[in-house]
Design a protein around this motif. Structure first.
Motif, PDB file in Angstrom:
ATOM      1  N   ASP A 128       0.822  -1.203   0.000  1.00  0.00           N
ATOM      2  CA  ASP A 128       0.000   0.000   0.000  1.00  0.00           C
ATOM      3  C   ASP A 128       0.861   1.259   0.000  1.00  0.00           C
ATOM      4  O   ASP A 128       0.357   2.362  -0.235  1.00  0.00           O
ATOM      5  CB  ASP A 128      -0.921   0.037   1.225  1.00  0.00           C
ATOM      6  CG  ASP A 128      -2.096  -0.914   1.086  1.00  0.00           C
ATOM      7  OD1 ASP A 128      -2.461  -1.214  -0.065  1.00  0.00           O
ATOM      8  OD2 ASP A 128      -2.650  -1.344   2.106  1.00  0.00           O
ATOM      9  N   LEU A 230      -0.053  -1.091  10.123  1.00  0.00           N
ATOM     10  CA  LEU A 230      -0.753  -1.158   8.835  1.00  0.00           C
ATOM     11  C   LEU A 230      -0.612  -2.540   8.205  1.00  0.00           C
ATOM     12  O   LEU A 230      -1.509  -3.008   7.503  1.00  0.00           O
ATOM     13  CB  LEU A 230      -0.190  -0.090   7.893  1.00  0.00           C
ATOM     14  CG  LEU A 230      -0.912   0.135   6.560  1.00  0.00           C
ATOM     15  CD1 LEU A 230      -2.323   0.656   6.784  1.00  0.00           C
ATOM     16  CD2 LEU A 230      -0.119   1.111   5.693  1.00  0.00           C
ATOM     17  N   GLU A 233      -3.342  -5.217   8.241  1.00  0.00           N
ATOM     18  CA  GLU A 233      -4.432  -5.157   7.261  1.00  0.00           C
ATOM     19  C   GLU A 233      -5.819  -5.036   7.889  1.00  0.00           C
ATOM     20  O   GLU A 233      -6.765  -5.692   7.486  1.00  0.00           O
ATOM     21  CB  GLU A 233      -4.378  -6.377   6.329  1.00  0.00           C
ATOM     22  CG  GLU A 233      -3.085  -6.451   5.528  1.00  0.00           C
ATOM     23  CD  GLU A 233      -3.054  -7.623   4.574  1.00  0.00           C
ATOM     24  OE1 GLU A 233      -3.881  -8.545   4.726  1.00  0.00           O
ATOM     25  OE2 GLU A 233      -2.211  -7.610   3.666  1.00  0.00           O
ATOM     26  N   ASN A 234      -5.922  -4.160   8.893  1.00  0.00           N
ATOM     27  CA  ASN A 234      -7.220  -3.834   9.471  1.00  0.00           C
ATOM     28  C   ASN A 234      -7.778  -2.623   8.727  1.00  0.00           C
ATOM     29  O   ASN A 234      -7.281  -1.505   8.880  1.00  0.00           O
ATOM     30  CB  ASN A 234      -7.077  -3.537  10.966  1.00  0.00           C
ATOM     31  CG  ASN A 234      -8.413  -3.304  11.651  1.00  0.00           C
ATOM     32  OD1 ASN A 234      -9.376  -2.841  11.038  1.00  0.00           O
ATOM     33  ND2 ASN A 234      -8.489  -3.622  12.931  1.00  0.00           N
ATOM     34  N   GLU A 235      -8.787  -2.843   7.901  1.00  0.00           N
ATOM     35  CA  GLU A 235      -9.319  -1.777   7.058  1.00  0.00           C
ATOM     36  C   GLU A 235      -9.847  -0.595   7.878  1.00  0.00           C
ATOM     37  O   GLU A 235      -9.811   0.547   7.429  1.00  0.00           O
ATOM     38  CB  GLU A 235     -10.439  -2.325   6.160  1.00  0.00           C
ATOM     39  CG  GLU A 235      -9.940  -3.126   4.982  1.00  0.00           C
ATOM     40  CD  GLU A 235      -9.078  -2.316   4.021  1.00  0.00           C
ATOM     41  OE1 GLU A 235      -9.399  -1.142   3.769  1.00  0.00           O
ATOM     42  OE2 GLU A 235      -8.057  -2.862   3.547  1.00  0.00           O
ATOM     43  N   GLU A 237      -8.549   0.682  10.431  1.00  0.00           N
ATOM     44  CA  GLU A 237      -7.443   1.507  10.923  1.00  0.00           C
ATOM     45  C   GLU A 237      -6.645   2.172   9.803  1.00  0.00           C
ATOM     46  O   GLU A 237      -5.837   3.065  10.052  1.00  0.00           O
ATOM     47  CB  GLU A 237      -6.483   0.635  11.757  1.00  0.00           C
ATOM     48  CG  GLU A 237      -7.080   0.027  12.994  1.00  0.00           C
ATOM     49  CD  GLU A 237      -6.107  -0.880  13.732  1.00  0.00           C
ATOM     50  OE1 GLU A 237      -6.450  -1.345  14.822  1.00  0.00           O
ATOM     51  OE2 GLU A 237      -4.991  -1.122  13.211  1.00  0.00           O
ATOM     52  N   LYS A 238      -6.868   1.736   8.569  1.00  0.00           N
ATOM     53  CA  LYS A 238      -5.986   2.113   7.453  1.00  0.00           C
ATOM     54  C   LYS A 238      -5.855   3.625   7.264  1.00  0.00           C
ATOM     55  O   LYS A 238      -4.743   4.157   7.209  1.00  0.00           O
ATOM     56  CB  LYS A 238      -6.481   1.457   6.169  1.00  0.00           C
ATOM     57  CG  LYS A 238      -5.552   1.682   4.991  1.00  0.00           C
ATOM     58  CD  LYS A 238      -6.025   0.891   3.770  1.00  0.00           C
ATOM     59  CE  LYS A 238      -5.107   1.122   2.588  1.00  0.00           C
ATOM     60  NZ  LYS A 238      -5.536   0.356   1.396  1.00  0.00           N
ATOM     61  N   GLU A 239      -6.974   4.334   7.184  1.00  0.00           N
ATOM     62  CA  GLU A 239      -6.930   5.776   6.942  1.00  0.00           C
ATOM     63  C   GLU A 239      -6.192   6.506   8.054  1.00  0.00           C
ATOM     64  O   GLU A 239      -5.370   7.391   7.807  1.00  0.00           O
ATOM     65  CB  GLU A 239      -8.353   6.329   6.812  1.00  0.00           C
ATOM     66  CG  GLU A 239      -8.396   7.817   6.488  1.00  0.00           C
ATOM     67  CD  GLU A 239      -9.812   8.364   6.357  1.00  0.00           C
ATOM     68  OE1 GLU A 239      -9.962   9.589   6.232  1.00  0.00           O
ATOM     69  OE2 GLU A 239     -10.776   7.552   6.392  1.00  0.00           O
ATOM     70  N   MET A 242      -2.331   5.744   7.851  1.00  0.00           N
ATOM     71  CA  MET A 242      -1.653   6.380   6.719  1.00  0.00           C
ATOM     72  C   MET A 242      -1.250   7.825   7.050  1.00  0.00           C
ATOM     73  O   MET A 242      -0.220   8.309   6.577  1.00  0.00           O
ATOM     74  CB  MET A 242      -2.556   6.351   5.484  1.00  0.00           C
ATOM     75  CG  MET A 242      -2.758   4.963   4.886  1.00  0.00           C
ATOM     76  SD  MET A 242      -1.233   4.180   4.267  1.00  0.00           S
ATOM     77  CE  MET A 242      -0.952   5.152   2.782  1.00  0.00           C
TER      78      MET A 242
END
Length: 251
Positions: A128, A230, A233-235, A237-239, A242
């Motif tokens: 990512d 990150l 791969e916990n969606e 937490e992603k934003e 980043m």
């Protein structure tokens, strides 16, 4: 492993955790790497050898074709629950929490994997992030001091059991490594920040004071540990993560 009178207490995508007469049982999904199960058992045994009073591994075996760990049960309430139900004493609980983490950092376990190697592997595996960002993170990681202190890797109040006698016990040593305590503290700060920024700030203030560590030093680790988180791969937490990975903010 008999699993008599078992009661489900935690369910994740890759494991189920039960309380039973024999203790705590973690049952992993069939596609969960066998090596990871045995590594968790080995990590826990090595941490036991440091003298810390932690729940001991009692057995590694198969349950219905799935690998399972039987772990000693410690009676009590999680520190996370205590912080939520008794908010007036949050300062005291946070100080106790930091004291416990500093006790962990005072120990050494030379046969544990190195935290730096684990972080490097996680960063290099992140597709990512573009190559330039990965390079910046790896350059920063390489520049940070190399230490060999015991690090929990997932030190947060949900992994601390608060006994009725006031004694605290740390559970879940799957991510234990040896490395820089500042990185371990940065991960704890990040785990707080994912849920409650005020608690994160209180933790940082108390940790830096008790450990005599500059806040700026812990912050230097934040982009690195955010990248490591990150990698899980916990969606959800992603934003958030980043935003922390922008290394320019911490130059």
């Amino acid at each position: 492993m008999k699993l008599e009178n078992k009661k489900l207490i935690v369910k994740r995508s890759y494991k189920e955790v039960y309380k039973c007469d024999e203790g705590i049982v973690k049952i992993f999904e069939k596609d969960h790497p066998k090596a990871d199960v045995f590594n968790e058992a080995l990590n826990t045994a090595r941490v036991e050898a440091t003298g810390l009073d932690i729940p001991k591994i009692k057995e590694v075996s198969e349950v219905d074709g799935k690998w399972a760990l039987l772990i000693e049960y410690k009676n009590g309430t999680t520190l996370e629950e205590m912080m939520e139900s008794d908010k007036e004493n949050l300062q005291k609980y946070m100080e106790d929490f930091v004291n416990l983490q500093l006790e962990v950092h005072s120990k050494k376990s030379p046969r544990l994997n190195k935290l730096k190697d684990k972080l490097a592997s996680q960063i290099n595996g992140l597709k990512d992030l573009d190559a330039t960002t990965r390079y910046e993170l790896m350059t920063r990681l390489e520049s940070m001091p190399k230490h060999d202190k015991l690090c929990h890797g997932d030190f947060n109040p949900s992994n601390v059991i608060y006994g009725k006698n006031g004694k605290m016990t740390i559970v879940d040593w799957a991510h234990a490594t040896q490395g820089n305590a500042g990185a371990d503290a940065a991960m704890t700060y990040l785990l707080f920040a994912l849920k409650d920024q005020k608690k994160a700030d209180l933790y940082m203030k108390i940790y830096c004071k008790k450990s005599d560590t500059a806040r700026q030093y812990v912050e230097q680790w934040l982009p690195i540990v955010a990248a490591a988180q990150l990698a899980k791969e916990n969606e959800l937490e992603k934003e958030f993560l980043m935003k922390w990975i922008d290394v320019v903010d911490y130059q």
